[in-house]
Design an enzyme around this catalytic site. Structure first.
Site, PDB file in Angstrom:
ATOM      1  N   THR A 174       0.794  -1.234   0.000  1.00 24.24           N
ATOM      2  CA  THR A 174       0.000   0.000   0.000  1.00 24.24           C
ATOM      3  C   THR A 174       0.826   1.285   0.000  1.00 24.24           C
ATOM      4  O   THR A 174       0.257   2.379   0.082  1.00 24.24           O
ATOM      5  CB  THR A 174      -0.901   0.006   1.249  1.00 24.24           C
ATOM      6  N   GLU A 175       2.126   1.178  -0.102  1.00 24.31           N
ATOM      7  CA  GLU A 175       2.986   2.338   0.118  1.00 24.31           C
ATOM      8  C   GLU A 175       2.665   3.516  -0.800  1.00 24.31           C
ATOM      9  O   GLU A 175       2.667   4.676  -0.370  1.00 24.31           O
ATOM     10  CB  GLU A 175       4.458   1.937  -0.037  1.00 24.31           C
TER      11      GLU A 175
END
Length: 263
Positions: free
Chosen positions: A134-135
């Site tokens: 999800t960065e």
């Protein structure tokens, strides 16, 4: 001794449990320091044959603790680099551990949680587990976990999931090779993990460490004369060890091997 993890050694298994269920077992600097310390201690312990990474509560690991990340973002570049190096060193220690490592995954494994799973040798998850890198949603990149994730699922699939940040199912994680086995529920998960641990404990510890070294040495290399020579030298050296002699003798005698402490 530790605030954010639980550590126990029993029946030759060193169990490290992430223990921040109220934060979905998210990483912070304290957790990383404690994991580094526990892994180093287990690597050095003759009592530990297999290392199991687990977590308390509903979720395996939701990635980095955003409160910690925000505090880190407010500091200077050098302090951020020190923090990042500590995380990278911890994952590197896990990935290069000479002893077999197993991840027991339930709930979500996001961001750094995927990195933790990727750095382990073997991973088992519940069928309803969820994964995501999800960065980029936060304007970040999965840099430190990147080598481990790419090694686990390959660059093509890493492009999709790192760039889109789309969550993916346990079934997809299994298809990609991130997870080796799926279990229908928590009791089945523990049964599968116990089965894998039992299989690991039946084998020669020195041979297992050498297998991990072999995999690291041959992965991605062309089958050329230097590689062929390297593999020949490895098996010739291992054949002469006390462990190999005991293993072959036990097989021929149809008994369980009594593994020596080491050569």
């Amino acid at each position: 001794m530790y605030r954010n993890i639980l550590v126990r050694t029993e029946d030759s298994v060193g169990r490290i449990t992430l223990n921040r269920p109220e934060r979905h077992n998210a990483f912070d600097d304290q957790t990383i320091a404690e994991l580094s310390d526990a892994l180093a201690a287990m690597e050095a312990s003759a009592e530990v044959r297999v290392i199991l990474i687990a977590s308390a509560g509903q979720h395996f690991c939701a990635g980095a603790d955003l409160k910690w990340m925000l505090r880190a973002a407010a500091r200077g570049a050098e302090e951020n680099l020190v923090d990042a190096r500590k995380f990278a060193t911890m994952l590197g220690c896990l990935a290069r551990m000479p002893k077999p490592t197993v991840a027991r995954v339930q709930g979500v494994a996001y961001g750094g949680g995927v990195g933790l799973v990727s750095a382990c040798d073997i991973a088992v998850a519940t069928a309803d587990a969820r994964f995501a890198l999800t960065e980029v949603r936060l304007g970040l990149i999965p840099a430190v976990i990147g080598p481990h994730v790419v090694a686990a699922i390959g660059p093509r699939q890493a492009r999709r999931y790192m760039l889109t940040a789309q969550p993916f199912s346990a079934a997809e994680a299994h298809r990609l090779g991130l997870v080796h086995e799926l279990a229908v529920d928590i009791p089945a998960l523990d049964g599968a993990v116990n089965g894998i641990v039992s299989a690991l404990l039946a084998n020669g510890p020195q041979a297992q460490a050498e297998c991990k070294s072999l995999i690291a040495a041959v992965a991605g290399r062309p089958l050329d004369d230097p590689l062929i020579e390297d593999t020949a030298r490895r098996i010739a050296r291992i054949r002469a060890t006390d462990e190999a002699r005991e293993g072959m003798a036990a097989f021929l005698a149809r008994r369980r091997p009594r593994w020596p402490a080491g050569d």
